[in-house]
Design a protein around this motif. Structure first.
Motif, PDB file in Angstrom:
ATOM      1  N   LYS A 100     -50.849   1.625  33.485  1.00 29.54           N
ATOM      2  CA  LYS A 100     -50.128   1.209  33.775  1.00 29.54           C
ATOM      3  C   LYS A 100     -50.051  -0.604  35.148  1.00 29.54           C
ATOM      4  O   LYS A 100     -49.383  -0.805  35.577  1.00 29.54           O
ATOM      5  CB  LYS A 100     -51.224   2.067  35.265  1.00 29.54           C
ATOM      6  CG  LYS A 100     -52.155   0.951  35.867  1.00 29.54           C
ATOM      7  CD  LYS A 100     -53.919   1.967  36.839  1.00 29.54           C
ATOM      8  CE  LYS A 100     -54.173   1.343  36.863  1.00 29.54           C
ATOM      9  NZ  LYS A 100     -55.652   1.078  38.322  1.00 29.54           N
ATOM     10  N   GLY A 101     -50.150  -0.689  33.439  1.00 34.47           N
ATOM     11  CA  GLY A 101     -49.754  -2.302  33.938  1.00 34.47           C
ATOM     12  C   GLY A 101     -48.133  -2.675  34.172  1.00 34.47           C
ATOM     13  O   GLY A 101     -47.820  -3.440  34.471  1.00 34.47           O
TER      14      GLY A 101
ATOM     15  N   GLY B  92     -46.762   7.625  37.865  1.00 30.54           N
ATOM     16  CA  GLY B  92     -45.995   8.417  38.304  1.00 30.54           C
ATOM     17  C   GLY B  92     -44.878   9.452  38.089  1.00 30.54           C
ATOM     18  O   GLY B  92     -44.754  10.220  38.995  1.00 30.54           O
ATOM     19  N   GLU B  93     -43.693   7.894  38.070  1.00 31.28           N
ATOM     20  CA  GLU B  93     -42.545   8.468  38.168  1.00 31.28           C
ATOM     21  C   GLU B  93     -42.310   9.094  36.583  1.00 31.28           C
ATOM     22  O   GLU B  93     -41.084   9.775  36.653  1.00 31.28           O
ATOM     23  CB  GLU B  93     -42.257   7.383  37.580  1.00 31.28           C
ATOM     24  CG  GLU B  93     -42.342   6.304  39.566  1.00 31.28           C
ATOM     25  CD  GLU B  93     -41.774   7.126  40.617  1.00 31.28           C
ATOM     26  OE1 GLU B  93     -40.892   7.675  40.144  1.00 31.28           O
ATOM     27  OE2 GLU B  93     -42.369   6.922  41.915  1.00 31.28           O
TER      28      GLU B  93
ATOM     29  N   MET C 232     -36.267   4.880  29.443  1.00 34.94           N
ATOM     30  CA  MET C 232     -36.552   6.258  29.234  1.00 34.94           C
ATOM     31  C   MET C 232     -35.760   6.280  31.133  1.00 34.94           C
ATOM     32  O   MET C 232     -35.638   7.076  31.115  1.00 34.94           O
ATOM     33  CB  MET C 232     -38.060   6.168  29.233  1.00 34.94           C
ATOM     34  CG  MET C 232     -38.275   7.554  30.219  1.00 34.94           C
ATOM     35  SD  MET C 232     -37.005   8.807  28.855  1.00 34.94           S
ATOM     36  CE  MET C 232     -38.210   8.871  27.644  1.00 34.94           C
ATOM     37  N   SER C 233     -35.984   5.486  31.302  1.00 29.24           N
ATOM     38  CA  SER C 233     -35.979   5.206  32.751  1.00 29.24           C
ATOM     39  C   SER C 233     -33.876   5.144  33.546  1.00 29.24           C
ATOM     40  O   SER C 233     -33.984   6.246  33.901  1.00 29.24           O
ATOM     41  CB  SER C 233     -36.271   3.956  34.016  1.00 29.24           C
ATOM     42  OG  SER C 233     -35.992   3.082  33.367  1.00 29.24           O
ATOM     43  N   MET C 234     -33.444   4.489  32.421  1.00 27.23           N
ATOM     44  CA  MET C 234     -32.512   4.372  32.370  1.00 27.23           C
ATOM     45  C   MET C 234     -31.734   6.395  32.585  1.00 27.23           C
ATOM     46  O   MET C 234     -30.939   6.249  32.663  1.00 27.23           O
ATOM     47  CB  MET C 234     -31.568   3.859  31.376  1.00 27.23           C
ATOM     48  CG  MET C 234     -31.568   2.337  32.051  1.00 27.23           C
ATOM     49  SD  MET C 234     -31.318   2.361  33.012  1.00 27.23           S
ATOM     50  CE  MET C 234     -31.143  -0.412  33.657  1.00 27.23           C
TER      51      MET C 234
ATOM     52  N   TYR D  99     -39.471   2.202  38.659  1.00 33.72           N
ATOM     53  CA  TYR D  99     -40.060   2.968  37.787  1.00 33.72           C
ATOM     54  C   TYR D  99     -41.338   2.227  36.532  1.00 33.72           C
ATOM     55  O   TYR D  99     -41.816   1.916  36.132  1.00 33.72           O
ATOM     56  CB  TYR D  99     -39.228   3.709  35.969  1.00 33.72           C
ATOM     57  CG  TYR D  99     -38.615   5.040  36.481  1.00 33.72           C
ATOM     58  CD1 TYR D  99     -38.917   6.238  36.423  1.00 33.72           C
ATOM     59  CD2 TYR D  99     -37.503   4.351  37.621  1.00 33.72           C
ATOM     60  CE1 TYR D  99     -38.451   7.280  36.698  1.00 33.72           C
ATOM     61  CE2 TYR D  99     -36.283   6.093  37.963  1.00 33.72           C
ATOM     62  CZ  TYR D  99     -36.995   7.148  38.186  1.00 33.72           C
ATOM     63  OH  TYR D  99     -35.768   8.053  38.106  1.00 33.72           O
ATOM     64  N   ILE D 100     -40.422   0.921  37.403  1.00 32.43           N
ATOM     65  CA  ILE D 100     -40.952  -0.320  36.765  1.00 32.43           C
ATOM     66  C   ILE D 100     -42.027  -0.786  37.358  1.00 32.43           C
ATOM     67  O   ILE D 100     -42.334  -0.838  39.257  1.00 32.43           O
ATOM     68  CB  ILE D 100     -40.270  -1.274  35.855  1.00 32.43           C
ATOM     69  CG1 ILE D 100     -39.377  -0.445  35.496  1.00 32.43           C
ATOM     70  CG2 ILE D 100     -41.006  -2.838  35.600  1.00 32.43           C
ATOM     71  CD1 ILE D 100     -40.069   0.046  33.547  1.00 32.43           C
TER      72      ILE D 100
END
Length: 767
Positions: free
Chosen positions: A70-71, A76-77, A125-127, A143-144
């Motif tokens: 999680k750093g 969770g997204e 991946m978020s994109m 997401y970040i």
């Protein structure tokens, strides 16, 4: 379809082991260099101490695993399948990137690589998710974990400047107080230095060791009912002061009563501490991602939910890492430390950049390094005008290096730097990493240890006018490599994630196969290169102080050059006859390498002359002349190899049959002479040299005849200007090569037979 995730877990486990191997090969430089460079303790002892440090650090490193979970991103997204793709992309990128830098022998940061790989894959991946949902790309910040990611990245970058500056300042102060004659100081001086250094290192050990164990959360009434970890962080000054008093007193007793060298003790303890820090801080870089993937797989399997719908909020909670996995990881790291050849290669880079005095400079100076050196010289000149002369003289006196005399042939046994600098390297690095640990930052141990070592080298005046531009260029190259690590890691990880996301199982299989091929190729290439270096004849410096001794030692070099010259010349002619570009390319490199080795010998003439006994002027003149003739021979061969390669590389016409035939006739005749000469030197039958010298006219006449024939051909039938130019160049350089060879043999014969006086030797000098 569900089996794909189990296969991915197995693949990630294999990648974790491979990543541990390449990671240790790169990061061993962090904790080995100070001990190896100072030669304070034996190499075997260094390895045992470092192995113990790694073992303890690996077992106590559980807390740092949170960075991979999680750093960098908000777990969770993402859903389970997306997280697995991210982790797979990160591990494939990481292992290839680290192995690439290991092969180059460049120390890079495993922390930077893993951070930017996680960032690159998560952003990609978020994109993909945003594009699929029709959202705005500005939503990527959701997401970040931007706050933590920014904190980590800034901490890593700031460590470069901070580590260099503090390392330089502390080393300058310590040298000013201790000078280079620190062993002759009174016992209390070494004891006080030992107290400060050991206090910093032991506090560092507690910070790194206890924080990863269950003891960190234990409370005691004697310390106010707070946790041990909180006590260590809140009571820094009292702990350090008490520790300094304790260690100073103990150091004094050990020095006076037991005769212990306190500097060796500091280096041993410091090596253990940095090895512990490496395992505790950097183990997350190698196994954090696979462990996070395994824990994600366990949570998903227990849930029974579809992988594309199972949210990864579970990664946001703190999950302890199984001790058995940490133990296995530590075992792999220790085994790698003992057997990795690449670890030694990477370590040599930093040691040579920090070395006191002469070293084989690996990096070429550039505009920026020259500019920085000129600016530093200007600052130094200005400072000298401001400081009073008496103060400047007193400072200079503290930096005067003692003259260390070694027996002939023992120069290579000198330490790269002394024990004070090694102790400062370990002490400062320990303090800086302790501070970063207290703020829960996964600091780059590579950046800290490397920049501290470079700062102490600068402050210790190890970078003199003879070496400064090379050393600064080396530091700039390494730092540039660090920034390239971040850029490449981000882009490559994002690209691989995109491929995996669309290709899924098929893409993963292909990428793993490519990764295995590349790793195998790099391993085979590196092993072959090491084998060639061991098998290859190399030239050695003359170390004798008498004329007869230099004559005897030079015979080996001459035999070596004759053997390699014969091969280079023959390969040039054969390459041209067959238009074999690969052969000519390798041959060109061999010619350049031979010339570079002879140039290195000429560069060491200063040290050769300094080591001569009184009355050995004849030896120096003879040696200088021998090197001059060897250089002439090598220059001719290098030119022949270069023009031959250029001709074929540019696709010019092949030499005609008669031209090839004539060149082979010269090659055969030259080979006869070179083989006979080498045999005379190898068998110590130097009386045969006279017979060989008498045959030189025969070879000269043959070359002259070939030149005349080519002139006639050019006037009547030759139609290719390029062929004519190449042919004449080969013949003329062959003549120059033979001239230099025969001049060398004549000088050697005369010196060996004692028929020439020292003054006559001087007259034959070419330089």
């Amino acid at each position: 379809m569900d089996n794909i995730y189990l296969l991915m877990i197995i693949a990630l486990a294999a990648l974790a082991i491979a990543d541990l191997v390449v990671g240790v090969s790169n990061d061993a430089v962090n904790f080995l260099n100070s001990a190896i460079g100072s030669k304070a303790i034996s190499f075997r002892t260094i390895m045992i101490v470092a192995s113990l440090g790694i073992a303890f650090g690996a077992i106590f490193s559980s807390g740092m695993m949170e960075v991979a979970r999680k750093g960098i991103f908000n777990p969770g997204e993402f859903y389970f399948d997306e997280i697995m793709f991210i982790f797979m992309a990160v591990m494939i990128t990481d292992i290839l990137l680290l192995d690439f830098f290991n092969t180059l022998g460049m120390p890079t940061s495993t922390t930077v690589s893993i951070v930017f790989e996680l960032l690159g894959a998560a952003v990609a991946m978020s994109m993909i998710k945003i594009a699929a949902d029709g959202g705005s790309f500005s939503d990527a910040v959701n997401y970040i974990n931007t706050t933590k990611a920014t904190e980590i990245i800034l901490g890593i970058l700031l460590s470069v400047v901070v580590a260099f500056s503090i390392g330089a300042f502390v080393q300058w102060v310590c040298r000013l107080l201790l000078s280079y004659n620190f062993q002759k100081k009174q016992a209390w001086v070494g004891a006080l230095f030992g107290g400060v250094a050991l206090s910093a290192i032991t506090y560092f050990i507690f910070m790194k060791g206890i924080k990863g164990t269950p003891f960190a959360d234990v409370t005691y009434e004697s310390i106010g009912g707070i946790k041990i970890s909180e006590f260590l962080e809140s009571q820094v000054l009292p702990i350090i002061l008490v520790s300094i008093v304790f260690w100073s007193f103990l150091s004094f007793l050990l020095t006076r009563m037991a005769g212990v060298n306190i500097y060796k003790l500091i280096i041993g303890v410091g090596t253990f501490a940095l090895a512990l820090a490496f395992a505790g801080n950097d183990l997350v870089n190698f196994i954090g991602v696979p462990i996070a993937a395994y824990q994600s797989y366990e949570a998903w399997t227990a849930s029974g939910v579809d992988p594309a719908s199972f949210s990864m909020n579970v990664l946001a909670t703190k999950v302890p890492t199984p001790t058995v996995l940490l133990f296995i990881s530590g075992l792999v790291m220790v085994i790698t430390l003992w057997f990795s050849k690449k670890a030694r290669y990477v370590a040599d880079t930093e040691i040579n950049l920090a070395r006191e005095g002469e070293a084989r400079e690996r990096f070429e100076p550039n505009f920026l390094s020259r500019s920085l050196v000129r600016f530093s010289v200007m600052i130094g000149t200005y400072t000298r005008t401001v400081l009073p002369d008496t103060l400047q003289q007193r400072i200079d006196k503290r930096f005067e290096k003692p003259v260390i005399k070694l027996n002939k042939g023992k120069v290579h046994e000198l330490a790269a730097f002394d024990m004070v600098r090694a102790a400062v390297n370990l002490m400062v690095a320990g303090i800086l990493i302790s501070i970063a640990t207290s703020y829960k930052l996964p600091l780059s141990t590579t950046y800290v240890t490397f920049m501290v070592a470079m700062g102490t080298s600068l402050a210790d005046r190890a970078w003199g006018s003879e070496s400064a531009v090379y050393r600064v260029a080396g530091v700039l190259n390494v730092i540039g490599g660090w920034f390239m690590t971040a850029i490449i890691a981000f882009i490559a990880s994002g690209a691989i994630l995109t491929i995996i996301s669309f290709g899924r199982g098929t893409a993963i299989g292909i990428l793993l196969f490519i990764a295995i091929l590349l790793l195998a190729r790099n391993y085979i290439s590196h092993r072959r290169k090491n084998r060639e270096l061991k098998a290859e004849d190399t030239l050695s410096r003359a170390e004798s102080s008498s004329l007869q001794g230099v004559i005897s030692e030079s015979a080996d070099n001459i035999s070596n050059v004759l053997k390699r010259s014969n091969k280079i010349y023959t390969n040039s002619i054969n390459g041209l006859s067959k238009m074999d570009l690969d052969l000519l390319k390798k041959n060109k490199k061999q010619g350049a390498k031979l010339l570079a080795e002879i140039d290195d010998l000429r560069d060491s003439i200063f040290y050769f002359i300094k080591n001569l006994d009184e009355g050995s002027v004849g030896a120096s003149n003879f040696y200088i002349n021998i090197l001059g003739y060897l250089q002439d021979m090598a220059q001719s061969l290098e030119y022949i190899g270069k023009v031959s390669h250029k001709h074929v590389h540019n696709n010019h016409k092949k030499l005609k049959y008669n031209q090839i035939k004539e060149l082979k006739e010269i090659d055969y005749k030259l080979e006869e002479i070179l083989v006979a000469t080498k045999s005379a030197f190898d068998d110590d039958a130097l009386e045969k040299i006279g017979e060989i010298v008498d045959r030189k006219q025969e070879l000269f006449d043959m070359v002259s005849q070939k030149i005349a024939k080519q002139v006639e051909r050019t006037r009547t039938e030759e139609s290719s200007p390029k062929n004519t130019t190449l042919y004449f160049s080969l013949l003329l350089e062959t003549k120059d090569f033979v001239t230099a060879t025969m001049n060398l043999l004549e000088l050697y014969r005369e010196a060996h037979e004692g028929t020439v006086s020292i003054s006559q030797v001087e007259k034959t000098s070419l330089i």
